[in-house]
Each structure stands twice: as C-alpha cells, then as structure tokens.
Scaffold this motif. Structure first.
Motif, PDB file in Angstrom:
ATOM      1  N   UNK A  35      21.866  39.389  32.987  1.00  0.00           N
ATOM      2  CA  UNK A  35      21.232  38.818  34.174  1.00  0.00           C
ATOM      3  C   UNK A  35      22.244  38.801  35.314  1.00  0.00           C
ATOM      4  N   UNK A  36      21.755  38.624  36.525  1.00  0.00           N
ATOM      5  CA  UNK A  36      22.652  38.549  37.679  1.00  0.00           C
ATOM      6  C   UNK A  36      23.632  37.389  37.507  1.00  0.00           C
ATOM      7  N   UNK A  37      23.128  36.240  37.109  1.00  0.00           N
ATOM      8  CA  UNK A  37      24.004  35.069  36.937  1.00  0.00           C
ATOM      9  C   UNK A  37      25.072  35.340  35.881  1.00  0.00           C
ATOM     10  N   UNK A  38      24.695  35.941  34.758  1.00  0.00           N
ATOM     11  CA  UNK A  38      25.663  36.248  33.706  1.00  0.00           C
ATOM     12  C   UNK A  38      26.738  37.197  34.226  1.00  0.00           C
ATOM     13  N   UNK A  39      26.311  38.182  35.001  1.00  0.00           N
ATOM     14  CA  UNK A  39      27.256  39.190  35.481  1.00  0.00           C
ATOM     15  C   UNK A  39      28.273  38.596  36.446  1.00  0.00           C
ATOM     16  N   UNK A  40      27.799  37.878  37.454  1.00  0.00           N
ATOM     17  CA  UNK A  40      28.729  37.363  38.471  1.00  0.00           C
ATOM     18  C   UNK A  40      29.597  36.255  37.898  1.00  0.00           C
ATOM     19  N   UNK A  41      29.112  35.544  36.890  1.00  0.00           N
ATOM     20  CA  UNK A  41      29.904  34.479  36.264  1.00  0.00           C
ATOM     21  C   UNK A  41      31.021  35.059  35.406  1.00  0.00           C
ATOM     22  N   UNK A  42      30.742  36.180  34.735  1.00  0.00           N
ATOM     23  CA  UNK A  42      31.725  36.776  33.824  1.00  0.00           C
ATOM     24  C   UNK A  42      32.786  37.597  34.544  1.00  0.00           C
ATOM     25  N   UNK A  43      32.571  37.942  35.810  1.00  0.00           N
ATOM     26  CA  UNK A  43      33.507  38.796  36.541  1.00  0.00           C
ATOM     27  C   UNK A  43      34.878  38.145  36.675  1.00  0.00           C
ATOM     28  N   UNK A  44      35.869  38.958  36.923  1.00  0.00           N
ATOM     29  CA  UNK A  44      37.260  38.513  37.090  1.00  0.00           C
ATOM     30  C   UNK A  44      37.735  37.699  35.877  1.00  0.00           C
ATOM     31  N   UNK A  45      37.405  38.205  34.701  1.00  0.00           N
ATOM     32  CA  UNK A  45      37.861  37.567  33.480  1.00  0.00           C
ATOM     33  C   UNK A  45      37.285  36.191  33.251  1.00  0.00           C
ATOM     34  N   UNK A  46      36.099  35.938  33.842  1.00  0.00           N
ATOM     35  CA  UNK A  46      35.449  34.656  33.646  1.00  0.00           C
ATOM     36  C   UNK A  46      35.624  33.680  34.787  1.00  0.00           C
ATOM     37  N   UNK A  47      36.451  34.043  35.766  1.00  0.00           N
ATOM     38  CA  UNK A  47      36.637  33.148  36.912  1.00  0.00           C
ATOM     39  C   UNK A  47      35.533  33.307  37.950  1.00  0.00           C
ATOM     40  N   UNK A  48      34.729  34.357  37.801  1.00  0.00           N
ATOM     41  CA  UNK A  48      33.590  34.554  38.687  1.00  0.00           C
ATOM     42  C   UNK A  48      33.861  35.554  39.794  1.00  0.00           C
ATOM     43  N   UNK A  49      32.825  36.315  40.164  1.00  0.00           N
ATOM     44  CA  UNK A  49      32.947  37.317  41.213  1.00  0.00           C
ATOM     45  C   UNK A  49      33.199  36.658  42.560  1.00  0.00           C
ATOM     46  N   UNK A  50      33.990  37.305  43.394  1.00  0.00           N
ATOM     47  CA  UNK A  50      34.245  36.837  44.753  1.00  0.00           C
ATOM     48  C   UNK A  50      33.506  37.682  45.778  1.00  0.00           C
ATOM     49  N   UNK A  51      33.315  38.949  45.444  1.00  0.00           N
ATOM     50  CA  UNK A  51      32.667  39.859  46.392  1.00  0.00           C
ATOM     51  C   UNK A  51      31.799  40.840  45.617  1.00  0.00           C
TER      52      UNK A  51
END
Length: 279
Positions: free
Chosen positions: A116-132
């Motif tokens: 899901x979108x939420x899962x993807x952006x949350x998991x980005x940057x090693x779990x710290x969350x997407x910034x951009x």
C-alpha cells in the motif's frame, strides 16, 4: 551453484514460450502481464538488476551467442535450479516476440506484489520514512514513465507512486528506458485517485502539483524552503494535471521558463523538479 534447464527451441509456436508471444502488442501486453503476474526484463543489464532486487525469474529466452555472457547469472543463487533457459535461432526468436532481439536476452519475471502507499512511504529510508516522493498521474507513454524513474533514482527520490490509470512501470519499454532503475526505486500504485493524495497528506506530506496556474508558486521558492515531507505530482502528457489533483494539492508549482516556452515534456519536468528539490 544452481543449474538451469537448457531447452533448445525450433518451433515459434512451442507452447512453452507463451510468456514471450506478441511482445510488440502494447494493448494486449499491458492487460495480460499484470493479470498473469509477470513482466519482461530485456537485456543482460536489466535482467541482472531485476535479480539483484530479489525478483524471481520464470524463464529466460535468448540466442546461443548470449548464453556464455550470462552463465554467472544463470548459475547464481538468484536463479532457482531447473529454471528453463530457452535457446533459439534469431529467426525463431523474432517470430516468437515480434521484433529483433538485439539486446542479448529476455527474462519472464514473476511480478512482485505491491505494498500500500502507506506501507511504502513508511518503510522508506530503512524505516525512518520517505522524505520526498514522486507521483505520476495518468502518464500514458511508457517511455516517459521509465525516464521519470531513472531521474528519480539518479536524484535521490525515495519512492514513486503512480495513479490507477498510469502506464505500467514494469512494462518492457518502461523497464528498458529506466535502465532497470524501476527495480531500484520503491514504487506502488494508488488504489484511488485523487483520494490517494489525501492519504499522503495524512502521512504528513505536503502535496505540490506541477501545473500552470495563476496562483502557482515558483519551483525556486519551493526549493528554497522545502517542507519536511514533499510529494511532487506530475500530470499526464496531453492534458496535464487533472482538476481533482490540483484541488487536492496543498500548493501548485511551476518551473520558471524562458524563450516563450510555457511547459516541458513530463519526463524533462520530473528531472528538473527532482534536481531542484534534492536534499
């Protein structure tokens, strides 16, 4: 060391090659490939990047002359033992695929499940969350999709999100133009549109729509004081951004232009926007 199964093919109608038929029929393949859970990786570079990303091959198709150069891949841990490697003469390959296979090899790959979108952006940057993140709305040209992914990879975009009607990032032309970076940049597809943009806002993103509007701010201004979490939305090639996306966005942004030009091709615009807002 795994060992693939080498299978020599002489008949273009061999049913074992069904994954590879009618590759030049864009309308057919864009419906068939997602429904059948596969996509095509074309060229040794793209195949290697797909395997490095953890994607699983269904089979390979190539002329004899390419076998030796891919031996390390075919016998590596990423290829399960017994995976079929179909070898055929050039004329047979062209009869099967509909085009001259001059980039070395094809691989039919298992299409991974999308988060899901939420899962993807949350998991980005090693779990710290997407910034951009980049958002592609209804792009119809697979070349533009691939080019946008390549720019996203080169310029440090954390994820790419595509609207429900956007062209398939895993279609053969998108993958090829991206040089395999569609496997490098995390991506997924919105379940709804433009409602999906509200999901990003709920996750703390400022949604910036790149569009021509009287109240649009300059990309220079956005880049000078960027929000902590930024989603850059790029619209379709013909009609640009939809009214719904513009209304949902927190701000509308335009790229400063000269020479009487009011807009850029969406792939070029994505590269400019990603560069201007890079961390």
């Amino acid at each position: 060391m795994s060992q693939p199964e080498i299978v020599r093919i002489t008949d273009p109608a061999d049913p074992r090659l069904s994954d590879y038929t009618d590759l030049t029929d864009v309308r057919l393949r864009t419906v068939r490939e997602p429904a059948e859970g596969l996509y095509m990786a074309e060229s040794s570079t793209v195949i290697r990047r797909a395997l490095e990303a953890g994607h699983r091959p269904r089979s390979f198709l190539m002329a004899d002359k390419w076998l030796e150069s891919l031996t390390d891949v075919l016998e590596g841990d990423a290829v399960p033992a017994g995976t079929p490697v179909f070898l055929a003469e050039e004329e047979v390959l062209q009869a099967v695929t509909g085009f001259h296979l001059h980039r070395g090899a094809l691989a039919a790959m298992h299409r991974p499940a999308l988060p899901s979108v939420h899962e993807l952006v949350t998991a980005a940057r090693g779990g710290s969350g997407a910034r951009r993140v980049a958002v592609l709305e209804d792009l119809v040209d697979h070349t533009n999709v691939g080019a946008a992914f390549r720019s996203a990879a080169a310029l440090g975009v954390d994820a790419v999100l595509v609207s429900p009607r956007c062209a398939d990032p895993l279609y053969r032309r998108s993958v090829r133009v991206s040089m395999g970076t569609v496997f490098q940049v995390p991506w997924t597809r919105f379940a709804s549109w433009p409602g999906g943009l509200r999901e990003l806002q709920e996750d703390g993103f400022t949604v910036a729509a790149l569009a021509l509007s009287d109240d649009a701010v300059s990309l220079d201004d956005l880049a000078a004081d960027p929000p902590e979490r930024l989603a850059l939305v790029l619209g379709t090639e013909g009609h640009g951004m939809s009214a719904g996306a513009i209304e949902t966005a927190d701000t509308v942004v335009k790229i400063p232009m000269a020479g009487g030009v009011d807009s850029l091709n969406v792939a070029a615009a994505s590269a400019v926007a990603f560069w201007a807002t890079r961390a």
